[in-house]
Design a protein around this motif. Structure first.
Motif, PDB file in Angstrom:
ATOM      1  N   ILE A 176       0.859  -1.170   0.000  1.00 35.56           N
ATOM      2  CA  ILE A 176       0.000   0.000   0.000  1.00 35.56           C
ATOM      3  C   ILE A 176       0.904   1.231   0.000  1.00 35.56           C
ATOM      4  O   ILE A 176       2.019   1.201   0.531  1.00 35.56           O
ATOM      5  CB  ILE A 176      -0.941  -0.003   1.229  1.00 35.56           C
ATOM      6  N   GLU A 177       0.434   2.295  -0.620  1.00 31.35           N
ATOM      7  CA  GLU A 177       1.219   3.523  -0.671  1.00 31.35           C
ATOM      8  C   GLU A 177       0.705   4.514   0.369  1.00 31.35           C
ATOM      9  O   GLU A 177      -0.495   4.775   0.450  1.00 31.35           O
ATOM     10  CB  GLU A 177       1.133   4.142  -2.066  1.00 31.35           C
ATOM     11  N   ASP A 178       1.621   5.050   1.182  1.00 33.89           N
ATOM     12  CA  ASP A 178       1.278   6.115   2.109  1.00 33.89           C
ATOM     13  C   ASP A 178       2.235   7.276   1.894  1.00 33.89           C
ATOM     14  O   ASP A 178       2.922   7.348   0.866  1.00 33.89           O
ATOM     15  CB  ASP A 178       1.281   5.613   3.555  1.00 33.89           C
ATOM     16  N   LYS A 179       2.318   8.196   2.858  1.00 35.21           N
ATOM     17  CA  LYS A 179       3.139   9.389   2.694  1.00 35.21           C
ATOM     18  C   LYS A 179       4.622   9.068   2.558  1.00 35.21           C
ATOM     19  O   LYS A 179       5.381   9.843   1.974  1.00 35.21           O
ATOM     20  CB  LYS A 179       2.920  10.307   3.892  1.00 35.21           C
ATOM     21  N   LYS A 180       5.032   7.957   3.102  1.00 34.53           N
ATOM     22  CA  LYS A 180       6.450   7.585   3.050  1.00 34.53           C
ATOM     23  C   LYS A 180       6.784   6.691   1.864  1.00 34.53           C
ATOM     24  O   LYS A 180       7.917   6.252   1.714  1.00 34.53           O
ATOM     25  CB  LYS A 180       6.838   6.881   4.350  1.00 34.53           C
ATOM     26  N   GLY A 181       5.792   6.388   1.046  1.00 31.39           N
ATOM     27  CA  GLY A 181       6.026   5.517  -0.105  1.00 31.39           C
ATOM     28  C   GLY A 181       5.297   4.193   0.049  1.00 31.39           C
ATOM     29  O   GLY A 181       4.322   4.084   0.804  1.00 31.39           O
ATOM     30  N   PHE A 182       5.768   3.176  -0.655  1.00 26.28           N
ATOM     31  CA  PHE A 182       5.136   1.864  -0.597  1.00 26.28           C
ATOM     32  C   PHE A 182       5.650   1.080   0.611  1.00 26.28           C
ATOM     33  O   PHE A 182       6.834   1.109   0.935  1.00 26.28           O
ATOM     34  CB  PHE A 182       5.422   1.076  -1.879  1.00 26.28           C
ATOM     35  N   ARG A 183       4.726   0.388   1.261  1.00 25.29           N
ATOM     36  CA  ARG A 183       5.074  -0.464   2.395  1.00 25.29           C
ATOM     37  C   ARG A 183       4.169  -1.692   2.372  1.00 25.29           C
ATOM     38  O   ARG A 183       3.078  -1.671   1.786  1.00 25.29           O
ATOM     39  CB  ARG A 183       4.888   0.287   3.717  1.00 25.29           C
ATOM     40  N   PRO A 184       4.595  -2.784   3.013  1.00 24.05           N
ATOM     41  CA  PRO A 184       3.715  -3.971   3.094  1.00 24.05           C
ATOM     42  C   PRO A 184       2.462  -3.663   3.909  1.00 24.05           C
ATOM     43  O   PRO A 184       2.522  -2.932   4.895  1.00 24.05           O
ATOM     44  CB  PRO A 184       4.600  -5.010   3.794  1.00 24.05           C
ATOM     45  N   LYS A 185       1.351  -4.228   3.515  1.00 26.13           N
ATOM     46  CA  LYS A 185       0.112  -4.052   4.253  1.00 26.13           C
ATOM     47  C   LYS A 185       0.165  -4.799   5.578  1.00 26.13           C
ATOM     48  O   LYS A 185       0.830  -5.826   5.705  1.00 26.13           O
ATOM     49  CB  LYS A 185      -1.076  -4.577   3.438  1.00 26.13           C
ATOM     50  N   THR A 186      -0.558  -4.276   6.553  1.00 29.34           N
ATOM     51  CA  THR A 186      -0.738  -5.001   7.799  1.00 29.34           C
ATOM     52  C   THR A 186      -1.758  -6.118   7.567  1.00 29.34           C
ATOM     53  O   THR A 186      -2.462  -6.149   6.539  1.00 29.34           O
ATOM     54  CB  THR A 186      -1.263  -4.074   8.904  1.00 29.34           C
TER      55      THR A 186
END
Length: 293
Positions: free
Chosen positions: A62-72
């Motif tokens: 998922i993409e947030d303000k810090k970039g792409f990260r693994p979903k919880t």
């Protein structure tokens, strides 16, 4: 169906089936090469996901303000089933979890939003030990087309490309024992409306994918890893067997499997299916051997 047992065999030729955190093939403290159950489950889950089936325990982003990260886990659950909150009924969560084909087979641990669920999977894999006697670890240097951009002591950019390594085995043959106990899900039949437990169709789907998922999963490091053997044993009544992979004899020179001890353990009151790569593997057995392809 009451019980099922079997063995899945994976061949690795100039590839790395399951690496540790150093990049080398996983080994025991005594140096025996093995593959974890997670290494085999992953291509099975990946194949189901590629076919459009719901697979919950698979990394997605998922993409947030810090970039792409693994979903919880919560975000992954909500991707399939919508909002999860403290008011969500446990029976609804269970029904949704069992609608995911990976959970239906391998179980789940789910501790989110007031839910604390642990489902023991019907399908349980052991560790896959390499039975090939002459396995060598090969280390290959890889030249990157890019510089790392770091400065040398004189202040100039490094002109040389960066180097990497690719670690492989020249040849290995891993054998995973498994057992299937549908009775693990009996407790949920009264908790989930219209829940039938682990069915014959679930078992047939597991057999289909477990025979070909490794071959289908041809990534860079896994290219050269293929399904080469599968044994499925079904009983209509309760029957308890040990890990059958431990009783398989493997002739490293002939690339031949001997199932004579396994046949004694199985006995006469079982439905047995044997699959193998007819071009690379010999199987010494009283059962008919079908092509794994």
């Amino acid at each position: 169906m009451k019980r099922a047992y079997g063995v899945i065999g994976v061949r690795a030729i100039m590839s790395n089936w399951n690496a540790d955190f150093t990049g080398r093939p996983k080994t025991t403290s005594e140096g025996q090469i093995f593959g974890s159950d997670k290494a085999l489950k992953y291509p099975i889950k990946r194949m189901w996901a590629d076919e459009g089936k719901n697979v919950l325990y698979l990394k997605s982003y998922i993409e947030d303000k810090k970039g792409f990260r693994p979903k919880t886990l919560k975000e992954r659950y909500e991707e399939f089933f919508g909002e999860l909150n403290k008011k969500t009924k446990t029976s609804e969560v269970l029904k949704n979890l069992f609608s995911c084909i990976d959970v239906k087979n391998f179980g789940a641990t789910f501790a989110e939003e007031g839910q604390n669920l642990s489902i023991t999977g019907a399908v349980q894999f052991g560790q896959g030990f390499n039975k090939f006697e002459n396995t060598n670890v090969e280390i290959q240097d890889i030249l990157s087309p890019f510089s790392d951009g770091k400065k040398v002591s004189g202040g100039d950019d490094v002109n040389q490309s960066t180097l990497g390594t690719k670690i492989m085995v020249d040849e290995a043959h891993y054998f995973y024992g498994f057992s299937i106990n549908p009775n693990n899900y009996n407790v949920y039949k009264d908790m989930i409306e219209d829940f039938e437990g682990y069915t014959d169709s679930d078992y047939e789907e597991f057999k289909r994918v477990s025979k070909i998922a490794v071959t289908q999963f041809a990534t860079n490091s896994k290219y050269g890893c293929d399904n080469e053997f599968a044994l499925f044993v079904e009983y209509d009544t309760d029957k308890y067997l040990p890990d059958l992979s431990e009783y398989i004899k493997f002739d490293s020179e002939k690339r031949e499997i001997d199932l004579s001890i396994v046949e004694e353990l199985i006995g006469e009151c079982a439905k047995v299916e044997v699959f193998a790569d007819p071009y690379k593997l010999k199987v010494k057995t009283k059962y008919d051997v079908k092509s794994i392809f």
